[in-house]
Design a protein around this motif. Structure first.
Motif, PDB file in Angstrom:
ATOM      1  N   LYS A 188       4.290  -2.355   2.354  1.00 51.53           N
ATOM      2  CA  LYS A 188       3.799  -1.017   2.030  1.00 51.53           C
ATOM      3  C   LYS A 188       3.383  -0.941   0.567  1.00 51.53           C
ATOM      4  O   LYS A 188       2.338  -0.359   0.234  1.00 51.53           O
ATOM      5  CB  LYS A 188       4.893   0.008   2.340  1.00 51.53           C
ATOM      6  CG  LYS A 188       4.469   1.449   2.068  1.00 51.53           C
ATOM      7  CD  LYS A 188       5.591   2.409   2.419  1.00 51.53           C
ATOM      8  CE  LYS A 188       5.167   3.860   2.122  1.00 51.53           C
ATOM      9  NZ  LYS A 188       6.265   4.803   2.445  1.00 51.53           N
ATOM     10  N   ASN A 189       4.184  -1.533  -0.320  1.00 50.73           N
ATOM     11  CA  ASN A 189       3.832  -1.525  -1.742  1.00 50.73           C
ATOM     12  C   ASN A 189       2.523  -2.280  -1.996  1.00 50.73           C
ATOM     13  O   ASN A 189       1.671  -1.852  -2.784  1.00 50.73           O
ATOM     14  CB  ASN A 189       4.961  -2.142  -2.565  1.00 50.73           C
ATOM     15  CG  ASN A 189       6.232  -1.299  -2.514  1.00 50.73           C
ATOM     16  OD1 ASN A 189       6.160  -0.074  -2.308  1.00 50.73           O
ATOM     17  ND2 ASN A 189       7.383  -1.924  -2.678  1.00 50.73           N
ATOM     18  N   THR A 190       2.400  -3.403  -1.313  1.00 50.08           N
ATOM     19  CA  THR A 190       1.156  -4.174  -1.465  1.00 50.08           C
ATOM     20  C   THR A 190      -0.039  -3.377  -0.982  1.00 50.08           C
ATOM     21  O   THR A 190      -1.107  -3.359  -1.616  1.00 50.08           O
ATOM     22  CB  THR A 190       1.255  -5.489  -0.677  1.00 50.08           C
ATOM     23  OG1 THR A 190       2.392  -6.224  -1.124  1.00 50.08           O
ATOM     24  CG2 THR A 190       0.009  -6.340  -0.851  1.00 50.08           C
ATOM     25  N   ALA A 196      -4.877   1.555  -4.400  1.00 45.85           N
ATOM     26  CA  ALA A 196      -5.071   2.054  -5.760  1.00 45.85           C
ATOM     27  C   ALA A 196      -6.207   1.317  -6.462  1.00 45.85           C
ATOM     28  O   ALA A 196      -7.035   1.918  -7.163  1.00 45.85           O
ATOM     29  CB  ALA A 196      -3.775   1.920  -6.544  1.00 45.85           C
ATOM     30  N   VAL A 197      -6.231  -0.007  -6.282  1.00 48.88           N
ATOM     31  CA  VAL A 197      -7.312  -0.795  -6.898  1.00 48.88           C
ATOM     32  C   VAL A 197      -8.668  -0.360  -6.369  1.00 48.88           C
ATOM     33  O   VAL A 197      -9.639  -0.190  -7.117  1.00 48.88           O
ATOM     34  CB  VAL A 197      -7.071  -2.302  -6.649  1.00 48.88           C
ATOM     35  CG1 VAL A 197      -8.290  -3.115  -7.081  1.00 48.88           C
ATOM     36  CG2 VAL A 197      -5.846  -2.775  -7.399  1.00 48.88           C
ATOM     37  N   ILE A 198      -8.740  -0.156  -5.055  1.00 51.27           N
ATOM     38  CA  ILE A 198     -10.013   0.270  -4.461  1.00 51.27           C
ATOM     39  C   ILE A 198     -10.399   1.660  -4.958  1.00 51.27           C
ATOM     40  O   ILE A 198     -11.565   1.931  -5.272  1.00 51.27           O
ATOM     41  CB  ILE A 198      -9.909   0.243  -2.928  1.00 51.27           C
ATOM     42  CG1 ILE A 198      -9.732  -1.203  -2.442  1.00 51.27           C
ATOM     43  CG2 ILE A 198     -11.120   0.873  -2.285  1.00 51.27           C
ATOM     44  CD1 ILE A 198      -9.501  -1.340  -0.955  1.00 51.27           C
ATOM     45  N   SER A 199      -9.421   2.561  -5.065  1.00 56.51           N
ATOM     46  CA  SER A 199      -9.718   3.922  -5.530  1.00 56.51           C
ATOM     47  C   SER A 199     -10.189   3.924  -6.979  1.00 56.51           C
ATOM     48  O   SER A 199     -11.139   4.632  -7.343  1.00 56.51           O
ATOM     49  CB  SER A 199      -8.478   4.800  -5.377  1.00 56.51           C
ATOM     50  OG  SER A 199      -8.078   4.871  -4.028  1.00 56.51           O
ATOM     51  N   ASN A 200      -9.532   3.109  -7.829  1.00 53.87           N
ATOM     52  CA  ASN A 200      -9.907   3.092  -9.243  1.00 53.87           C
ATOM     53  C   ASN A 200     -11.265   2.433  -9.482  1.00 53.87           C
ATOM     54  O   ASN A 200     -11.931   2.725 -10.485  1.00 53.87           O
ATOM     55  CB  ASN A 200      -8.835   2.355 -10.055  1.00 53.87           C
ATOM     56  CG  ASN A 200      -7.500   3.100 -10.048  1.00 53.87           C
ATOM     57  OD1 ASN A 200      -7.471   4.328  -9.924  1.00 53.87           O
ATOM     58  ND2 ASN A 200      -6.404   2.364 -10.152  1.00 53.87           N
TER      59      ASN A 200
END
Length: 307
Positions: A188-190, A196-200
């Motif tokens: 889940k953390n991964t 998050a990387v995709i959103s940023n």
């Protein structure tokens, strides 16, 4: 003319023998009054008997005469007879096929009119066509093999699971569940990190995709331009020019032509070298003694003297 009893008895016996031979062959499917031609074919194995039919388009046109094993070639040679009115070429194929769901095989003549006409005694090419029963048997055999492999894999998986949860105590089961929870939490953390990387970098990804789209369009235009530019003709012309240049260089290398003689003729080179030296000496002498060459400067002729 009156025949004796002995002659009548002999005639009746001969007639009986002839009728017996005719009836026996008729029951075997052979008509003694019908003219037939005998042909041959070969198979890798035998799945026929003498009662197997010979057909053309489903019509019975003959019968098998003999089936023998050829010890030299290791194949089964089949001789069959058909009505002499049946004509076909040597390219015709004898196909062995299944005659029904309950088994049994027959021979079908796939008539071809191309090529030389077949003659009695010729050996014709053969092929084997598997019927519905054989195909289903092979299919079920493959399914069975795959099913066995699947069951073995399932059995191995169950054994591994049993070894994993072999500890029947409450502590062992809790520890297993706890480790599973840790694994799911890590996953889940991964997943959250990837999101998050995709959103940023959403804008950067969008820009990259737009650039890729533009590059793809430019490549499409470039490909069209190259296609319309008749690149093949250009390459062909360039190849012709290179061939001509190679011919010229080969001619020069052989010392042919003006350029070749100029580069290869040693005597011409020596003459040019001598003329150059003489021209150099002449210019030097003009600089040192201009009165020898210009009569305006001196009315007296000054002879040339080599240094």
């Amino acid at each position: 003319m009156k025949l004796s009893k002995e002659v009548k008895t002999g005639v009746l016996v001969l007639a009986g023998i002839a009728l017996f031979i005719f009836g026996y062959n008729y029951l075997k499917g052979k008509n003694l009054f019908e003219s037939t031609d005998v042909y041959y074919t070969e198979f890798d194995y035998n799945a026929l008997d003498k009662s197997s039919p010979i057909t053309v388009n489903g019509n019975n046109v003959g019968k098998i005469q003999d089936i023998v094993y050829d010890y030299n070639s290791g194949k089964t040679r089949v001789s069959f007879e058909v009505n002499e009115a049946l004509k076909f070429s040597k390219n015709s194929i004898i196909k062995m096929y299944e005659t029904g769901l309950m088994g049994g095989n027959g021979l079908a003549i796939l008539i071809s009119t191309d090529g030389e006409q077949a003659k009695p005694g010729d050996v014709l090419p053969s092929t084997v066509e598997f019927g519905l029963v054989t195909s289903l048997s092979k299919s079920f055999s493959g399914i069975s093999d795959n099913l066995d492999s699947t069951l073995q894999s399932t059995d191995t998986l169950m054994v591994s699971i049993n070894k994993l949860v072999n500890d029947n105590s409450d502590a062992g089961l809790k520890r297993t569940i706890q480790e599973l929870n840790h694994t799911l939490q890590s996953f889940k953390n991964t997943s959250n990190s990837v999101n998050a990387v995709i959103s940023n970098n959403d804008k950067n990804i969008t820009a990259i995709l737009e650039k890729f789209k533009t590059i793809s369009a430019d490549l499409a235009v470039l490909t069209t331009d190259l296609k319309n530019a008749n690149l093949g003709t250009t390459v062909e012309n360039l190849n012709g020019t290179l061939n001509k240049l190679n011919t010229i260089l080969a001619t020069i290398e052989k010392g042919e032509g003006s350029m070749g003689k100029l580069l290869k003729d040693e005597a011409l080179y020596k003459n040019l070298e001598g003329a150059t030296k003489e021209m150099e000496a002449l210019l030097k002498d003009i600089k040192l003694h201009p009165k020898r060459y210009f009569r305006v400067l001196s009315k007296k002729e000054i002879p040339y003297q080599e240094e």
